[in-house]
Structures are given as C-alpha cells and as structure tokens.
Design a protein around this motif. Structure first.
Motif, mmCIF file in Angstrom:
data_model
loop_
_atom_site.group_PDB
_atom_site.id
_atom_site.type_symbol
_atom_site.label_atom_id
_atom_site.label_comp_id
_atom_site.label_asym_id
_atom_site.label_seq_id
_atom_site.Cartn_x
_atom_site.Cartn_y
_atom_site.Cartn_z
ATOM 1 N N MET A 1 9.792 1.991 0.533
ATOM 2 C CA MET A 1 8.974 3.102 1.021
ATOM 3 C C MET A 1 8.644 2.891 2.492
ATOM 4 N N GLN A 2 8.976 3.874 3.317
ATOM 5 C CA GLN A 2 8.644 3.849 4.730
ATOM 6 C C GLN A 2 7.457 4.778 4.997
ATOM 7 N N ILE A 3 6.821 4.576 6.145
ATOM 8 C CA ILE A 3 5.651 5.377 6.472
ATOM 9 C C ILE A 3 6.015 6.853 6.546
ATOM 10 N N ARG A 4 7.216 7.156 7.045
ATOM 11 C CA ARG A 4 7.614 8.564 7.165
ATOM 12 C C ARG A 4 7.792 9.218 5.803
ATOM 13 N N ASP A 5 7.939 8.425 4.734
ATOM 14 C CA ASP A 5 8.137 8.975 3.395
ATOM 15 C C ASP A 5 6.826 9.230 2.665
ATOM 16 N N LEU A 6 5.694 8.825 3.258
ATOM 17 C CA LEU A 6 4.404 9.033 2.619
ATOM 18 C C LEU A 6 4.037 10.516 2.661
ATOM 19 N N PRO A 7 3.278 11.024 1.699
ATOM 20 C CA PRO A 7 2.697 10.317 0.559
ATOM 21 C C PRO A 7 3.710 10.079 -0.547
ATOM 22 N N TYR A 8 3.350 9.198 -1.475
ATOM 23 C CA TYR A 8 4.216 8.913 -2.603
ATOM 24 C C TYR A 8 4.363 10.161 -3.474
ATOM 25 N N PRO A 9 5.578 10.473 -3.930
ATOM 26 C CA PRO A 9 5.709 11.574 -4.898
ATOM 27 C C PRO A 9 4.889 11.312 -6.148
ATOM 28 N N ASP A 10 4.846 10.042 -6.552
ATOM 29 C CA ASP A 10 4.015 9.634 -7.689
ATOM 30 C C ASP A 10 3.540 8.206 -7.421
ATOM 31 N N PRO A 11 2.244 7.990 -7.208
ATOM 32 C CA PRO A 11 1.779 6.633 -6.904
ATOM 33 C C PRO A 11 1.855 5.685 -8.077
ATOM 34 N N GLY A 12 2.141 6.180 -9.264
ATOM 35 C CA GLY A 12 2.297 5.314 -10.420
ATOM 36 C C GLY A 12 1.015 5.156 -11.214
ATOM 37 N N VAL A 13 1.112 4.330 -12.258
ATOM 38 C CA VAL A 13 -0.032 4.048 -13.133
ATOM 39 C C VAL A 13 -0.486 2.625 -12.857
ATOM 40 N N PRO A 14 -1.636 2.425 -12.237
ATOM 41 C CA PRO A 14 -2.050 1.074 -11.830
ATOM 42 C C PRO A 14 -2.544 0.247 -13.001
ATOM 43 N N ASP A 15 -2.462 -1.049 -12.831
ATOM 44 C CA ASP A 15 -3.037 -1.993 -13.787
ATOM 45 C C ASP A 15 -4.472 -2.258 -13.337
ATOM 46 N N VAL A 16 -5.433 -1.692 -14.029
ATOM 47 C CA VAL A 16 -6.835 -1.765 -13.599
ATOM 48 C C VAL A 16 -7.660 -2.647 -14.521
ATOM 49 N N ARG A 17 -7.011 -3.572 -15.233
ATOM 50 C CA ARG A 17 -7.771 -4.468 -16.103
ATOM 51 C C ARG A 17 -8.638 -5.425 -15.315
ATOM 52 N N SER A 18 -8.257 -5.703 -14.081
ATOM 53 C CA SER A 18 -9.064 -6.552 -13.204
ATOM 54 C C SER A 18 -8.598 -6.327 -11.773
ATOM 55 N N GLY A 19 -9.410 -6.821 -10.823
ATOM 56 C CA GLY A 19 -9.016 -6.693 -9.425
ATOM 57 C C GLY A 19 -7.753 -7.469 -9.115
ATOM 58 N N LEU A 20 -7.609 -8.678 -9.693
ATOM 59 C CA LEU A 20 -6.412 -9.487 -9.463
ATOM 60 C C LEU A 20 -5.167 -8.781 -9.987
ATOM 61 N N ARG A 21 -5.267 -8.211 -11.182
ATOM 62 C CA ARG A 21 -4.104 -7.514 -11.742
ATOM 63 C C ARG A 21 -3.747 -6.289 -10.912
ATOM 64 N N PHE A 22 -4.757 -5.628 -10.341
ATOM 65 C CA PHE A 22 -4.479 -4.477 -9.482
ATOM 66 C C PHE A 22 -3.748 -4.906 -8.221
ATOM 67 N N LEU A 23 -4.174 -6.028 -7.605
ATOM 68 C CA LEU A 23 -3.488 -6.526 -6.416
ATOM 69 C C LEU A 23 -2.049 -6.924 -6.737
ATOM 70 N N LEU A 24 -1.842 -7.594 -7.868
ATOM 71 C CA LEU A 24 -0.485 -7.982 -8.260
ATOM 72 C C LEU A 24 0.374 -6.749 -8.531
ATOM 73 N N TRP A 25 -0.236 -5.712 -9.108
ATOM 74 C CA TRP A 25 0.510 -4.473 -9.354
ATOM 75 C C TRP A 25 0.940 -3.838 -8.034
ATOM 76 N N LEU A 26 0.052 -3.836 -7.050
ATOM 77 C CA LEU A 26 0.421 -3.302 -5.743
ATOM 78 C C LEU A 26 1.556 -4.113 -5.123
ATOM 79 N N GLY A 27 1.474 -5.444 -5.248
ATOM 80 C CA GLY A 27 2.521 -6.293 -4.694
ATOM 81 C C GLY A 27 3.864 -6.051 -5.346
ATOM 82 N N ARG A 28 3.875 -5.900 -6.668
ATOM 83 C CA ARG A 28 5.138 -5.628 -7.361
ATOM 84 C C ARG A 28 5.712 -4.280 -6.948
ATOM 85 N N GLY A 29 4.828 -3.321 -6.699
ATOM 86 C CA GLY A 29 5.301 -2.003 -6.285
ATOM 87 C C GLY A 29 5.933 -1.999 -4.907
#
Length: 616
Positions: A1-29
């Motif tokens: 994903m490049q800046i010119r392609d923003l916004p995301y067509p679909d930002p996805g379904v985040p893992d919100v079980r904890s803050g750490l899992r949310f950060l890891l989900w962002l990293g994997r994305g």
C-alpha cells in the motif's frame, strides 16, 4: 500500500483482544512495507558501518605513503557514500509510508466504528476519549509501526559491527559490546515513568477537550443565562492542569534525552582513552584505532534507534489498548444468519420498554426522563448498548441489531434532539438518500422553513436562490429553531419506512410547532413515525400516545384520554405537581385547551420550553 492509494478500500477486521494484538495485526497487514523498509535500512546500516573500515584503510594508506591503496580507499569511500545516500533516502521514504498507512488504517477503522455506533458512541465512551484516540493515540501507533523496521535494521547492523569488532580488535571490542548493552538497558527503567506521566497528561487533555467542546456547543445558551464566565473558569483550571502535566512529562523526556547523550559520550571517551593507550604502547596501529573509533561512533546511531523503539513501544501500547477498546464496541451481540434481502417493514416493538409503534401510525412517547428518552431513541435505531442485558428492537419481527447496518438504517432513521448540519448549500443538505416520494419543497413546507428560505435569500442578495446559499458548518449562522427545522426537513426528504424524532420542535414557538405537527403527520401518512416529546401540541395530533415511566411503558391511549386518566402523564405534559390521588381532570373543558379553545389556558400546555428560542 502506497500513500497515493489511500484510503484503503477495506481496512479489514482488526484483532482488538488487546493493544498488543492490535499492534501485531497492524504489522502483519503491512508486512510487505516492513520488509521493504528493512531491506533499505539494512543497506543504509551496512554502508554507514563500512565507513570506519574505509577510513581506516585510507589512514593506513596515507601512513604507508601508498598512492594506489589511497586511490582504492577513495573509490570505496565514494561507493559507500552513494550507498548511504540511497539507503537513507529510501529508508525514510518507506518508513514514513508505513507510518502514514498504519495511521490511516487505524483512522478508517475508528471512523467506521463511529459511523456504525452513531449517537450511541458517546454513551459508551467519553467524547474526549474518542478525540484523543483519533489524534494523539493514532500518531503513537503509527510511530511504533514505522520504527519497527528501522529498529530491526539497526539491530542487524549493531550485531554485525559488534561481531566484527570482537574479531578485529578483541580488547576494545569486548569493552564496546559491554558498554553498548549497558547503555541499551539504562533507559528502560525510565520509560514506564514517562509513560505514566504521558498517560496522565493525555487524560487531563481529553477532559479539557471535552469541556471545551461542551462549552463551545452551548456558548449561546451560556451567554443567555450568564454562565459563560463559570464555564470559562472551569476550562481555565482544566487547561492549567494540562499545562502542569505537560511540564511534568517534559522533565522526564529531558532526563531521557540527557541520558541518551551523556552515557554514549562517556563510552566513547573510555574507548578512545583505552585505544590511545594501546596505540601509544605500540600494541595497536593508528589505522586500527581510527577504525574502532568510527565503529563506536556508528554504534551510537543504532543505540539511539534502540531507545527510540523502546520509547515508541512503551508509549504505543496504552494508545493501542485505548484504540482497541473503542474498536471493540459493537452495535450488536450477534448477527443474523440470513438477514432479509427486502426492506424491513411492520410494527416497531421494543421488548425492553414494551413500546409498540404500529405500522403506518404516528406514535408519540412521553417520558419525564430525557436520558431515558434518548436511550430509547438509540435503541429504536438498532443501537442497543453492550453487555447490559437489553434485548433488541424488532421491526416486523426482525431484530434490528442483528441485521446489516445498511439494512437497519434504510428501514429506521433516528433524528437526535441536537442534529448536526454539515457545511454546504441547502440543496446539498437536502440531497440525502431517500425514496424519492418527498420533494425538497414538500419537506421544507412541512417543516415550516419559509422564513428560513427568506433569511437565506436576503443574506445572499435579492435575486439569490436560497437553495444555492451556503450554510456554515453545524449551521452556526442560523438560530436554534432554524437549524432544528432544516434538520427535520432533511429527515422528511429521506422518507424512511420508520422515522424516530427526539424532541423535533423543542426550539420553535407554539404557533410554528402546531403547524409543523399537523403538516408533518399529514406528510408521513401511511409511514411509521415515533416522536419522543412532551409537547401537547404534538401529542394532541398523534394517532397514539404512550407514557414511559421507570424504563417501561405504563400507559397508552390518545392525548386527551391520558390527560383524563393518568396523573403521571399530566405531571409530565402540563408540568403539574404529581399528587398521590388520581382524580381525573375536570371534564367541562377539552383536554389541552381552555373554555375558549386557547392552547395557552392549560397550565404548562405551552410553557417556556415551547416559547420562541430562536435567539438563544
């Protein structure tokens, strides 16, 4: 994903079980972007780490007076400089891209959750909390995601240089490795303290922001009752608390920065002193000393990146936890297995309160508790609060909070008691999705907006089209009654199968209110309308009126019937004191009117709540 392609067509379904899992989900994305940044970072680190070696070769060539070796060293230095430039430029480019895309993804997720929860969001979490998450917390989350790849590249570079130093000059290499480990661990105990102070500052700033928003939103009313200075004094105290907390946090940041500068400098002095001693004793060549000195200087760079990542990680975890808490909010506890494909219709039933709004009728709801009425409006729109045991509202036997959000909102439209008008022309304001059965002019006429159109026309010129006149953000150029009537017109244009109105005429005068009630109900004939109000002028024209008391429906009937038989109803509608006896009203006059038919003769029938408040 490049800046010119923003916004995301679909930002996805985040893992919100904890803050750490949310950060890891962002990293994997952003795995592709992270690997790209890591590759450029590794090139940059390797090139910078090679500079001491090249400089050492150049010094040794100069000492040996070898022109060939000096030319080779110059060529290597040129190549290394190009590699440093390219690696640093591309690393910065990719790292910033990772930062912005991570922040944009989080912002889109928050916007989607806010749109889904609607007005019920601020009942689940404070408005200041949402603002803080959408601003400062997003920046910290993006900072952590961005610094992860630079930290990884710095780690690889530091391990490579330390290993090379241990092999190249073991006596100084061991000293450097131990010193670097000590410096890397020195800042870690300070970070939790800085994090706690920053969290305290953020909480105070959130409360100050919420107080400021409330003050600005009610500034006209505050001026009218002389309470402006009282609220401004509260905001001054809150802002001073934020200032003191900011200074408290800045002192810890200053200490961390001082440690990051002083201790690496001390290590460099020790290494140079030890190396100079060995060189003076003939145990080390001058070129070797220059190489070791340059390697230590290089290690200061990844060391700073280590400490930066530790700070980013420490500060982003609570931010990610707060973001995950907001993103974890849901409008429903479950989803329908097979949601209906057709538009929902039928009776609107709330099992929690016992309210039944029959299809095609106008049902008025009277409640002595405005908060209970607001919660009922949210629930009727399919926004049942979380984890409180409340059951879903049914429309035609289908649970609203278990169908897709688009289907629920196509079936039920809820207008809050304080609707928002976005900036733009009046035509754009009324250009909302709808059935097409109600024209703009029909809705404006039903909402009694003729004077609003005249005012807009005068403000733009004698020949101006009122529909093309710009309305300022939130309609601040209009009075409260004008904003309320334009919002009602917008809701009527949408023409939903079910329209829920929370106090739609609270800011207009009695005569205008009577005309609105009559024309609105006539326009909505055959459609289901629920009006939460205590105005006798609206109640007298509703097909059915229900009394909400203690969170449940306790009585129903017409306005006149309830006035005769329900003391609690009379207490809310006519503002009479509630007595223990239930003596019916005198039947010699029509309910809601005096002997002459004047609405104003019944005490409280039209009180100050319904007087003209256009200038408030």
């Amino acid at each position: 994903m490049q800046i010119r392609d923003l916004p995301y067509p679909d930002p996805g379904v985040p893992d919100v079980r904890s803050g750490l899992r949310f950060l890891l989900w962002l990293g994997r994305g952003q795995l592709g972007g992270q690997l790209t940044s890591l590759a450029w970072g590794t090139l940059h680190m390797a090139a910078v780490a090679s500079l001491p070696v090249v400089m050492g070769l150049a010094v040794e060539a100069a000492v040996a007076r070898s022109g060939d070796r000096l030319a080779v060293a110059a060529c290597l230095l040129l190549l290394t400089g190009v590699a440093v430039t390219v690696g640093d430029t591309m690393l910065h480019r990719t790292a910033v891209t990772n930062w912005i895309t991570a922040a944009a993804r989080t912002q889109q997720l928050l916007a989607r959750r806010t749109a889904e929860l609607g007005a019920g969001l601020t009942r689940k979490v404070a408005a200041g909390e949402v603002v803080a998450v959408s601003t400062g917390d997003i920046e910290k989350i993006g900072w952590c995601v961005e610094s992860a790849s630079r930290f990884s590249a710095a780690l690889l570079g530091a391990l490579g240089v330390c290993t090379a130093l241990l092999w190249y000059e073991p006596r100084l290499g061991l000293l450097v490795v131990l010193g670097v480990l000590l410096l890397a661990l020195t800042v870690l105990p300070l970070l939790p303290v800085a994090t706690r102070r920053a969290d305290a500052q953020r909480d105070k700033a959130g409360r100050a922001t919420e107080l400021a928003a409330d003050t600005v939103a009610g500034l006209r009313v505050l001026r009218g009752i002389g309470g402006e200075e009282l609220f401004l004094g509260r905001y001054r105290r809150a802002s001073q608390e934020v200032r003191r907390a900011s200074v408290h946090t800045a002192r810890m940041w200053a200490l961390i920065e001082a440690v990051q500068v002083a201790l690496p400098g001390l290590l460099l002095v020790v290494v140079v002193w030890r190396g100079a001693t060995l060189a003076a004793a003939g145990q080390m060549a001058v070129g070797e000393l220059v190489t070791v000195y340059g390697a230590v200087l290089f290690l200061m760079f990844p060391l700073r990146l280590f400490q930066e990542f530790a700070m980013a990680w420490s500060f982003s975890r609570p931010s990610a936890q707060r973001a995950a808490r907001v993103l974890a909010l849901r409008r429903t506890a479950g989803t329908a297995a097979h949601p209906p494909d057709t538009l929902l219709s039928g009776d609107l039933h709330d099992p929690e309160t016992g309210l039944l709004a029959r299809a095609g009728e106008c049902t008025a709801v009277v409640s002595g508790d405005p908060d209970a009425a607001g919660r009922l409006a949210d629930r009727l729109g399919g926004h049942a609060p979380d984890a409180d045991g409340e059951t879903s509202v049914l429309l035609g036997g289908v649970a609203l909070d278990e169908v897709p959000l688009a289907a629920a909102r196509a079936a039920v439209l809820v207008q809050d008691k304080d609707p928002v008008l976005l900036s733009g022309t009046l035509r754009e304001l009324l250009d909302v999705p709808g059935s097409g059965a109600v024209a703009h002019q029909q809705a404006l006429d039903a909402a009694q907006c003729a004077d609003v159109l005249r005012a807009l026309g005068r403000s733009a010129g004698p020949d101006a089209d009122p529909m093309a006149v710009n309305i300022t953000e939130r309609g601040r150029s209009l009075s409260g009654g004008q904003r309320q009537r334009l919002a009602l017109a917008r809701s009527l244009v949408a023409d939903p199968p079910v329209l829920v109105l929370d106090e739609p005429t609270s800011a207009v005068d009695a005569h205008t209110e009577a005309r609105i009630a009559e024309s609105m109900i006539r326009l909505r004939a055959g459609r289901t309308t629920v009006v939460l109000t205590s105005s006798p002028l609206v109640l007298d024209r509703a097909d059915r009126v229900v009394l909400l008391s203690g969170g449940t429906v306790t009585a129903s009937g017409t306005h006149r019937e309830l006035l005769r038989t329900e003391a609690a109803y009379r207490a809310v509608v006519s503002r009479e004191p509630l007595h223990d006896d239930t003596t019916p009203h005198r039947p010699d006059t029509a309910p809601g009117r005096g002997a002459s038919g004047d609405h104003r003769t019944l005490p409280g029938c039209v009180d100050t709540a319904h007087e003209e408040r256009e200038t408030a």
